[in-house]
Design an enzyme around this catalytic site. Structure first.
Site, PDB file in Angstrom:
ATOM      1  CG  ASP A   1      43.495  24.912  40.236  1.00  0.00           C
ATOM      2  OD1 ASP A   1      42.627  24.444  41.147  1.00  0.00           O
ATOM      3  OD2 ASP A   1      43.307  25.831  39.726  1.00  0.00           O
TER       4      ASP A   1
ATOM      5  CG  ASP B   1      39.641  25.083  37.667  1.00  0.00           C
ATOM      6  OD1 ASP B   1      39.463  24.325  38.363  1.00  0.00           O
ATOM      7  OD2 ASP B   1      40.452  26.322  37.622  1.00  0.00           O
ATOM      8  CD  GLU B   2      41.484  20.671  41.919  1.00  0.00           C
ATOM      9  OE1 GLU B   2      42.022  20.816  42.838  1.00  0.00           O
ATOM     10  OE2 GLU B   2      40.441  21.273  42.025  1.00  0.00           O
TER      11      GLU B   2
HETATM   12  N1  DCP Z   1      33.802  29.193  40.580  1.00  0.00           N
HETATM   13  C1  DCP Z   1      32.610  29.608  40.761  1.00  0.00           C
HETATM   14  N2  DCP Z   1      32.124  29.874  41.928  1.00  0.00           N
HETATM   15  C2  DCP Z   1      32.873  29.741  42.885  1.00  0.00           C
HETATM   16  C3  DCP Z   1      34.215  29.337  42.915  1.00  0.00           C
HETATM   17  C4  DCP Z   1      34.440  28.846  41.674  1.00  0.00           C
HETATM   18  O1  DCP Z   1      31.709  29.907  39.646  1.00  0.00           O
HETATM   19  N3  DCP Z   1      32.566  30.411  44.316  1.00  0.00           N
HETATM   20  C5  DCP Z   1      34.204  28.788  39.155  1.00  0.00           C
HETATM   21  C6  DCP Z   1      34.850  29.897  38.600  1.00  0.00           C
HETATM   22  C7  DCP Z   1      36.388  29.423  38.368  1.00  0.00           C
HETATM   23  C8  DCP Z   1      36.423  28.045  38.542  1.00  0.00           C
HETATM   24  O2  DCP Z   1      34.783  27.489  38.961  1.00  0.00           O
HETATM   25  O3  DCP Z   1      36.929  30.196  37.352  1.00  0.00           O
HETATM   26  C9  DCP Z   1      37.646  27.185  39.166  1.00  0.00           C
HETATM   27  O4  DCP Z   1      37.498  27.511  40.583  1.00  0.00           O
HETATM   28  P1  DCP Z   1      38.952  27.720  41.278  1.00  0.00           P
HETATM   29  O5  DCP Z   1      38.845  27.751  42.764  1.00  0.00           O
HETATM   30  O6  DCP Z   1      39.855  27.030  40.758  1.00  0.00           O
HETATM   31  O7  DCP Z   1      39.431  29.406  41.119  1.00  0.00           O
HETATM   32  P2  DCP Z   1      39.962  29.983  39.723  1.00  0.00           P
HETATM   33  O8  DCP Z   1      40.587  29.053  38.809  1.00  0.00           O
HETATM   34  O9  DCP Z   1      39.154  31.101  39.212  1.00  0.00           O
HETATM   35  O10 DCP Z   1      41.313  30.502  40.342  1.00  0.00           O
HETATM   36  P3  DCP Z   1      42.868  30.144  40.953  1.00  0.00           P
HETATM   37  O11 DCP Z   1      43.828  30.813  40.119  1.00  0.00           O
HETATM   38  O12 DCP Z   1      42.737  30.666  42.351  1.00  0.00           O
HETATM   39  O13 DCP Z   1      42.480  28.669  40.744  1.00  0.00           O
HETATM   40 CA    CA Z   2      41.541  27.080  39.230  1.00  0.00          CA
END
Ligand code: DCP
Ligand code: CA
Length: 349
Positions: free
Chosen positions: A8, A106-107
């Protein structure tokens, strides 16, 4: 025992912005979407880890985030660019050749098979380095005996982490976590479980599977299995090497009509491309991306090679039916695979 890897990306959208604007590094920073670029009325999509220390979270109003952290830097969302970065990352991982499931932008999950934990950790270190060198992005990797366990290990090793938890060790690893840490257990299920005295995963260990099923249906069975170390969730391969398809982003908020209209257009465009390339197909898949950026892909196969638009439309509509109720949809795609050149294939049987 086979091993699974869950990878992730860390603070993905914000990390993509940092990768091309290094001056943002180390400063509290969010990526958001705003109506007419009026940033205070926007919503935070994600934040870097500096901003998270102020209590900023995905889904929060930008105005609230700024109240928590007055020095907050803000960037509008650039989704085409994040898609491009996502493709680059997924291509790096895919080249290792393991069965792979892309779970969201992203996963992804890999079925590593019967390899020892040591080899899996070496492989993960190499993948992390490659991604960092080629994209300037960091990710976290979890390794365990099922896809769900690998995800839970990954979640607790964030950010820029790498952790492996083998076989029976997983039960003691997860037992003191809240039930909401299990992917799929949302606030509603959490509330229902609290009523029968379950808040931590260990509280579910002694409970009868019948009771859990009675309260939560199939989610109850799933919880029983996860809590007791019995989960065997596997990678559902959804990457098709040779395929033809189209995707589109829907206007917000999407309606049943706008979705059906988009499906028809995507089916038409896909078939035009199939005919232009003089191909036929046996596999059909549809993809849905929800507004929270999670994705689901459903696929099916047809007995004989075909290039029929009607058949594609029928199969694609059946597949998408099951994906529309869960959450609001942002993007949909139609794809055909298991391709063969049209010449030499009979359309008649
Ligand atoms: N995303 C979004 N709205 C949300 C949740 C996520 O637009 N409510 C988008 C932005 C994030 C991406 O999806 O960058 C991936 O979500 P993740 O939950 O994997 O969160 P992040 O990658 O940002 O952070 P982490 O380091 O916790 O994985
Ligand atoms: Ca992420």
């Amino acid at each position: 025992m086979p091993l699974f890897m869950l990878l992730d990306m860390d603070y993905f959208f914000a990390a993509c912005e940092e990768a091309r604007r290094p001056e943002l590094k180390g400063k509290p920073f969010v990526v958001g979407t705003s109506p007419e670029k009026d940033k205070l009325h926007g919503v935070v999509q994600t934040s870097n880890y500096v901003a998270r220390q102020f209590g900023i979270k995905s889904g929060m109003a930008v105005s609230k985030a700024v109240a928590l952290c007055p020095d907050l830097k803000y960037s509008e969302s650039h989704e085409d660019y994040y898609e491009e970065m996502s493709k680059r990352v997924m291509d790096i991982v895919r080249k290792y050749g393991f069965p792979m499931e892309i779970m969201s932008i992203d996963e992804c999950a890999l079925r590593l098979g019967e390899m020892g934990m040591e080899a899996a950790m070496r492989l993960s270190t190499e993948i992390k380095e490659k991604i960092r060198n080629e994209t300037l992005l960091t990710c976290t990797i979890g390794i365990s005996s099922s896809k769900i366990y690998a995800k839970m290990v990954c979640d607790s090793a964030k950010p820029d982490g790498l952790q492996g938890v083998e076989g029976s060790g997983i039960v003691s690893f997860i037992r003191s976590k809240e039930v909401s840490k299990i992917p799929g257990i949302g606030p509603k299920a959490e509330e229902e479980l609290r009523r029968i005295g379950i808040s931590k995963i260990e509280d579910a260990i002694g409970k009868s599977p019948m009771l859990l099923m009675d309260r939560l249906g199939s989610l109850g069975t799933f919880l029983y299995r996860v809590a007791n170390g019995l989960d065997e969730s596997d990678v559902e391969e959804n990457y098709q090497m040779l395929s033809i398809g189209r995707e589109t982003t829907l206007a917000y908020p999407p309606t049943k009509e706008s979705i059906m209209e988009a499906m028809e257009r995507l089916t038409d465009q896909t078939i035009s491309e199939v005919l232009k390339k003089k191909m036929m197909f046996r596999g059909v898949s549809v993809k849905v991306r929800y507004t929270d950026f999670t994705e689901k892909i459903r696929s099916t196969s047809i007995k004989n090679y075909t290039d029929s638009k009607e058949l594609l439309a029928k199969k694609a509509l059946t597949l998408i039916e099951g994906l529309l109720d869960a959450k609001p949809v942002r993007k949909i795609g139609v794809r055909v695979y298991m391709l063969s050149e049209a010449s030499g294939q009979s359309t008649l049987f």
